[in-house]
Design a protein around this motif. Sequence first.
Motif, PDB file in Angstrom:
ATOM      1  N   PHE A   1       0.836  -1.204   0.000  1.00  0.00           N
ATOM      2  CA  PHE A   1       0.000   0.000   0.000  1.00  0.00           C
ATOM      3  C   PHE A   1       0.866   1.249   0.000  1.00  0.00           C
ATOM      4  CE2 PHE A   1      -2.483   3.410   1.835  1.00  0.00           C
ATOM      5  CZ  PHE A   1      -3.662   3.303   1.110  1.00  0.00           C
ATOM      6  N   PRO A   2       0.463   2.225  -0.821  1.00  0.00           N
ATOM      7  CA  PRO A   2      -0.574   2.141  -1.844  1.00  0.00           C
ATOM      8  C   PRO A   2      -0.185   1.144  -2.934  1.00  0.00           C
ATOM      9  CG  PRO A   2       0.700   4.143  -2.147  1.00  0.00           C
ATOM     10  CD  PRO A   2       1.175   3.534  -0.860  1.00  0.00           C
ATOM     11  N   PRO A   3      -1.143   0.672  -3.729  1.00  0.00           N
ATOM     12  CA  PRO A   3      -0.847  -0.356  -4.721  1.00  0.00           C
ATOM     13  C   PRO A   3       0.332  -0.027  -5.634  1.00  0.00           C
ATOM     14  CG  PRO A   3      -3.201  -0.078  -4.533  1.00  0.00           C
ATOM     15  CD  PRO A   3      -2.595   1.001  -3.694  1.00  0.00           C
TER      16      PRO A   3
ATOM     17  N   ASP B   1      -5.186   6.040  -4.729  1.00  0.00           N
ATOM     18  CA  ASP B   1      -3.732   5.876  -4.715  1.00  0.00           C
ATOM     19  C   ASP B   1      -3.116   7.253  -4.962  1.00  0.00           C
ATOM     20  OD1 ASP B   1      -1.004   5.442  -5.543  1.00  0.00           O
ATOM     21  OD2 ASP B   1      -1.507   3.335  -5.886  1.00  0.00           O
TER      22      ASP B   1
ATOM     23  N   TYR C   1      -9.823   3.070  -5.912  1.00  0.00           N
ATOM     24  CA  TYR C   1     -10.087   1.677  -5.561  1.00  0.00           C
ATOM     25  C   TYR C   1     -11.367   1.575  -4.739  1.00  0.00           C
ATOM     26  CZ  TYR C   1      -5.509   0.534  -7.356  1.00  0.00           C
ATOM     27  OH  TYR C   1      -4.437   0.360  -8.202  1.00  0.00           O
TER      28      TYR C   1
ATOM     29  N   ASP D   1      -8.989  -5.651  -5.533  1.00  0.00           N
ATOM     30  CA  ASP D   1      -8.311  -4.966  -6.634  1.00  0.00           C
ATOM     31  C   ASP D   1      -7.008  -4.326  -6.179  1.00  0.00           C
ATOM     32  OD1 ASP D   1     -10.215  -5.668  -8.458  1.00  0.00           O
ATOM     33  OD2 ASP D   1     -11.164  -3.699  -8.594  1.00  0.00           O
ATOM     34  N   ALA D   2      -7.041  -3.718  -5.002  1.00  0.00           N
ATOM     35  CA  ALA D   2      -5.838  -3.043  -4.495  1.00  0.00           C
ATOM     36  C   ALA D   2      -4.711  -4.052  -4.277  1.00  0.00           C
ATOM     37  CB  ALA D   2      -6.155  -2.307  -3.196  1.00  0.00           C
ATOM     38  N   GLN D   3      -5.047  -5.217  -3.735  1.00  0.00           N
ATOM     39  CA  GLN D   3      -4.019  -6.224  -3.489  1.00  0.00           C
ATOM     40  C   GLN D   3      -3.479  -6.804  -4.801  1.00  0.00           C
ATOM     41  OE1 GLN D   3      -5.987  -8.916  -0.710  1.00  0.00           O
ATOM     42  NE2 GLN D   3      -5.153  -7.794   1.039  1.00  0.00           N
TER      43      GLN D   3
ATOM     44  N   ASP E   1      -3.401  -5.242  -7.696  1.00  0.00           N
ATOM     45  CA  ASP E   1      -2.575  -4.209  -8.345  1.00  0.00           C
ATOM     46  C   ASP E   1      -1.216  -4.058  -7.670  1.00  0.00           C
ATOM     47  OD1 ASP E   1      -4.170  -3.626 -10.447  1.00  0.00           O
ATOM     48  OD2 ASP E   1      -4.912  -1.692  -9.716  1.00  0.00           O
ATOM     49  N   SER E   2      -1.157  -4.307  -6.381  1.00  0.00           N
ATOM     50  CA  SER E   2       0.155  -4.245  -5.717  1.00  0.00           C
ATOM     51  C   SER E   2       1.085  -5.313  -6.298  1.00  0.00           C
ATOM     52  CB  SER E   2       0.013  -4.408  -4.210  1.00  0.00           C
ATOM     53  OG  SER E   2      -0.420  -5.707  -3.852  1.00  0.00           O
TER      54      SER E   2
ATOM     55  N   THR F   1      -8.775  -4.539 -12.902  1.00  0.00           N
ATOM     56  CA  THR F   1      -8.433  -3.688 -11.769  1.00  0.00           C
ATOM     57  C   THR F   1      -8.204  -2.265 -12.270  1.00  0.00           C
ATOM     58  OG1 THR F   1      -6.049  -4.026 -12.026  1.00  0.00           O
ATOM     59  CG2 THR F   1      -7.258  -5.656 -10.691  1.00  0.00           C
TER      60      THR F   1
END
Length: 497
Positions: A165-167, A227, A234, A239-241, A243-244, A299
């Motif tokens: 985080f952020p992604p 982000d 997000y 989706d955030a995970q 994209d990371s 995503t």
Amino acid sequence: MAREWFLIQLLLISSLIGFGQCAKIGICYGRNADDLPTPDKVAQLVQLHSIKYVRIYDSNIDVLKAFANTGVELMIGVPNSDLLPFSQYQSNVDTWLKNSILPYYPATMITYITVGAEVTESPVNVSSLVVPAMVNVHNALKKVGLHKRIKVSSTHSLGILSRSFPPSAGAFNSSYAYFLKPMLEFLVENESPFMVDVYPYYAYRDSRKNVSLDYTLFSSTAPDVIDPNTGLVYTNMFDAQIDSIFYALMALNFKTLKVMVTESGWPNKGAISETAATPDNAQTYNTNLIRHVVNDSGTPAKPGEEIDTYIFSLFNENRKPGIASERNWGLFYPDQTSIYSLDWSGRGNVDISTGANITSSNGTWCVASANATEADLQNALNWACGPGNVDCSAIQPSQPCYQPDTTASHASFAFNSYFQMNGANDVACSFGGAAMKTKKDPSYDTCVYANSSKLSKMNSSTSEVQTGTAGMISRLSIVVLAGLVSLLSFGIVFDII
């Protein structure tokens, strides 16, 4: 003749529409329990619910036999305990393939082999063994000509990242570089996906002050998270995970590597402190996850990206160690009844307050009343399926609406069928007080309850087809011809290549 030509065009259009692919939804079949049904019964359960993709964690012969000729694609695994012999000698892998895989393939459709599972989480450090073992498995497949049909990879937890985080700041833990870089190179060279297990539940459980439950459950009421580096918005943690992971791969210049989610889900029960581990939340998360995946939503960083995803898991596993939630991720009880209903089609929505499926905003259904006695329900059910002329074949054994095998469930299906057949009026949903109307769709899995809205649309569509004009046929002809030209062009290009 015109009718025959019309049908031919419809068939051609159907084939053209089906030409594309969408992301796949599968299920994880863990077996760390002593109360599970036999593999052949599990295979039947999977087929009953139209599940096409299953992940197992080893190459158990009984399971491979059970899924033969089912059309279900299997992802099988090489456990961490086998990494040492698999990495040391090619002959060990060749023998395994010859004895444990080839006798059952292709009747059993094996499409992936995962070599090691979340090795960075293992109490014994076996990370250095993963890539050599993957190479040996690939070489064994190549010797028998299956390296293009069966892909080799390894699964990882989100803990493989040092930042998530952020992604856009997603980055792999540098301490894993010694095995991660050669693994990524292997995956790219052999067109295999990067496999990761993604669990928003843990992020919420371990940081409730900073993470919203709605955000982890895909709720439309969840606060947006922006982000700061990219400005991307997000609306859910999944989706955030993901994209990371994408950004971590891009940071190492692996921009085209496909990501596959090999585990994701939500527990249906937990310890006293795990207040979010409930059947309602599990149903909400998994239903929304399925819809998100099959719609190819992608995503924010990669909109429209196909992300194949496997839900964890088929059953609760009573022998797993750890906190209570570890043993309660299942969708089904050992007797194969559902712990909660799940819309595998991805077409339904979920009311986050109740967990109920809602597939129509103006539909009305007729179901068994919670206040009716068992005897009243049985009498009304007998009448509906007899003098009431309701087609009750769907609630017979092995049919879509047979499970759960309860009088209330069977009566609900029969009551609703009679209700819809008779104009969806109040009188048709009485049954002497044993029935009641509802605005919430009682459909589940492959058991679909008709409603007045759907019937109206069907009747309207039928009328349009019956009164169709030459202009409509002409428009269809244009679509078909355009599609055929595209296919012919594709064939010509293919031949040139």
